[in-house]
Enzyme design. Structure first.
Site, PDB file in Angstrom:
ATOM      1  N   LYS A 195       0.846  -1.203   0.000  1.00 39.34           N
ATOM      2  CA  LYS A 195       0.000   0.000   0.000  1.00 39.34           C
ATOM      3  C   LYS A 195       0.877   1.248   0.000  1.00 39.34           C
ATOM      4  O   LYS A 195       1.897   1.291   0.703  1.00 39.34           O
ATOM      5  CB  LYS A 195      -0.894  -0.034   1.250  1.00 39.34           C
ATOM      6  N   SER A 211      -9.700   1.846   3.020  1.00 41.70           N
ATOM      7  CA  SER A 211      -8.838   2.591   2.127  1.00 41.70           C
ATOM      8  C   SER A 211      -7.835   1.726   1.356  1.00 41.70           C
ATOM      9  O   SER A 211      -7.293   2.203   0.363  1.00 41.70           O
ATOM     10  CB  SER A 211      -8.080   3.656   2.914  1.00 41.70           C
ATOM     11  N   SER A 232      -9.856  -0.407   7.211  1.00 40.59           N
ATOM     12  CA  SER A 232      -9.256  -0.237   5.879  1.00 40.59           C
ATOM     13  C   SER A 232      -8.556  -1.456   5.291  1.00 40.59           C
ATOM     14  O   SER A 232      -8.181  -1.437   4.121  1.00 40.59           O
ATOM     15  CB  SER A 232      -8.268   0.936   5.892  1.00 40.59           C
TER      16      SER A 232
END
Lengths: 95, 489
Positions: free
Chosen positions: B79, B154, B178
């Site tokens: 990420k 997210s 997330s």
């Protein structure tokens, strides 16, 4: 709880965010909606409850004070928007 | 079976036995990414040349009889809020568009030590603030099961990359759901570790008392493998626990006996989509067949969790994001007249609307005269939520619920109403506040062929047991093998 545009502009100043009038107006509406929702906490009975700032059980994590190398100046400056003579360069602070 | 369909563990074994070379796997993967990712947009940056070099290192080491680590040669996606020296780290924000970190995050060091090949950095909601990956400054990610829908957020890029076979393993971060919510929406596995189980060093801070890095993977075995690689003590994060969660992979095939599963009534009330409820109840029956005893429990303060979260997370974010001022790194406005206008214009131009909204909210609730009413009150209710879980785990070994109240929604459906978007996290946020681990695993599909996620929670540092139950359920149901995403249809 409703926030006025003026209040949003004051908070934005504290947070160093330059908002357009239009944006401040929009934020005032959206933030008021969130604050209305948050107000449900008033119903929670918290008498005698200790506040909790994190879930870890650790407290005061210390280490020996031993000098060790830190980030090299060049590496620290590599992402600088502007630099000169080995320093970060910013607009004049003191007139 | 094609190489991209292998799990991380399967590929690691094939590479180790030299049935497949890492270079072959990486080359094939990049071909697949080139053909698919223009439609999904899971990645923000990729580096094929460098990935092939790392792959060659792993292949050469194995050929020479050396041990290049447990993840040797396996492609992994990271990420883009986790610092990497060899890729930009943008947080999907204009503010950090050209930021090249001067150091690797602790978890990235762990991956390199185990020989993993970091192929690219994945998309996210800007600074991890969002539940749909629509808040990325570089364009949204699409759900591989239905490209007109959100992948969750997210960590939407990491979840979509795993679902679409564009990485064998991935890392995400979870502040209010997330990792788990995008894993649910993309039909993959996502684990939010116990707070302190994984070092946050090099994770760009959003809300420091809630943020944890964790695995997003194709199956539970991979989550166990990756968790073992990243969970250990790190002195550079003062909240890093004295040790990691311990062995996971060797544990998870062992059957569980005589365990109790709590079914909290607060998580099955209004707002839960009927099709999602149905799948979770079916999952509960499978778990009962596996030897679990269902127990009705109550987590009485659950209804306050979103409100507490939207005080605490923005308050911490407001402080953490004060560092983006245009002075030391990141974006700087071209319209600075003096130092103050440099700060405030840089921040207005560099941050997107959701980030600005949260900074304003956090600044307001911490401002003079409001602190007691908001932050202090929220911190006390947080304690009550924590006690709910402590009491529940005195009674039961696990707690189950849906990960998200609905399956993936349509893109654009909730962007106009921030509060509605916040409510997508209703079942996930409370364990970020209380600190324990939670996993999302696939538990079926809706009639629209959208994956549904089952959330299982356990007490602090109980990841090995949590993974064991998840693996037992996965072995029994094997949802992963039953359908193909829209991308491969």
């Amino acid at each position: 709880m409703s926030l006025t545009r003026k209040e949003v502009e004051w908070i934005a100043h504290l947070a160093r965010l330059e908002l357009t009038e239009e944006m401040a107006e929009k934020m005032a509406g959206q933030l008021s909606q969130v604050l209305d929702y948050i107000a449900k906490l008033d119903a929670a009975d918290t008498a005698g409850v200790e506040p909790m700032s994190h879930s870890g059980s650790l407290c005061n994590v210390f280490r020996e004070d031993v000098p060790s190398p830190s980030l090299e100046r060049e590496a620290a400056l590599r992402n600088a928007p502007e630099q000169s003579a080995g320093y970060f360069r910013v607009p004049r602070v003191i007139e | 079976m094609e190489i991209h369909e292998l799990t991380g563990l399967e590929l690691a074994e094939q590479i180790r036995q030299r049935k497949v070379s890492s270079q072959e796997a990486v080359r094939g993967l990049f071909q697949r990414i080139r053909s698919i990712d223009p439609r999904v947009h899971a990645y923000l940056s990729l580096n094929e040349e460098q990935s092939l070099r790392s792959a060659k290192d792993a292949d050469d080491a194995l050929a020479a009889g050396r041990n290049p680590g447990r993840l040797a040669g396996v492609p992994i996606a990271v990420k883009d809020n986790i610092c990497t020296t060899d890729f930009p780290t943008t947080c999907a924000s204009k503010m950090l568009k050209n930021f090249h970190p001067p150091y690797d995050a602790h978890v990235v060091e762990c991956l390199r030590r185990e020989g993993a090949v970091i192929v690219g950095k994945t998309n996210l909601d800007e600074f991890a603030m969002g539940s749909s990956t629509e808040n990325s400054a570089f364009g949204p990610t699409h759900n591989p099961w239905d490209l007109s829908r959100i992948p969750g957020g997210s960590s939407g890029g990491s979840a979509a990359a795993i679902a679409a076979g564009m990485a064998h393993l991935a890392l995400g971060s979870d502040t209010g759901g997330s990792i788990r919510q995008p894993a649910a929406h993309c039909g993959v596995v996502g684990l939010k570790p116990t707070y302190g189980a994984v070092s946050r060093y090099g994770l760009i801070a959003f809300a420091s008392s809630l943020d944890q890095i964790g695995p997003i993977t194709k199956d539970v075995r991979d989550a166990a493998l990756l968790m073992e690689a990243i969970s250990n003590h790190d002195g550079r994060d003062s909240t890093s626990g004295p040790s990691g969660v311990g062995p996971c992979l060797a544990e998870i095939e062992r059957p569980l006996e005589g365990f109790k599963v709590g079914v909290p009534k607060e998580f099955f009330g209004e707002g839960l989509a009927p099709q999602v409820r149905e799948k979770v109840m079916e999952a509960l029956r499978v778990i009962e067949r596996l030897g679990g005893k269902a127990v009705d429990i109550s987590l009485p303060h659950s209804d306050y969790a979103i409100a507490v979260y939207y005080i605490i997370a923005p308050a911490e974010a407001g402080s953490n994001l004060a560092r983006y001022d245009g002075a030391h790194y990141g974006y700087r406005t071209e319209k600075a007249e003096d130092i103050i206008s440099m700060f405030s214009r840089t921040r207005a131009e560099g941050f997107g609307p959701e980030v600005q909204r949260r900074i304003l909210l956090g600044t307001y609730t911490l401002s003079s005269g409001y602190y007691d009413a908001y932050y202090l009150k929220a911190s006390k209710v947080r304690q009550l939520i924590r006690r709910d879980y402590e009491r529940a785990f005195d009674q039961v070994d696990f707690i189950i619920s849906a990960t998200s109240p609905s399956a993936a929604f349509k893109m654009g459906e909730r962007t106009a109403n921030p509060l509605e978007m916040y409510l997508a996290d209703i079942y996930t946020v409370s364990v970020n506040l209380s600190g324990g681990p939670g996993i999302s695993i696939p538990c079926g599909f809706t009639r629209e062929n959208l994956p549904v996620g089952l959330q299982i929670l356990a007490a602090d540092m109980q990841e090995p047991r949590l993974l064991r139950l998840a693996r037992a359920y996965e072995r029994e149901t094997n949802w992963r093998q039953t359908r193909r995403t829209a991308i491969d249809d």
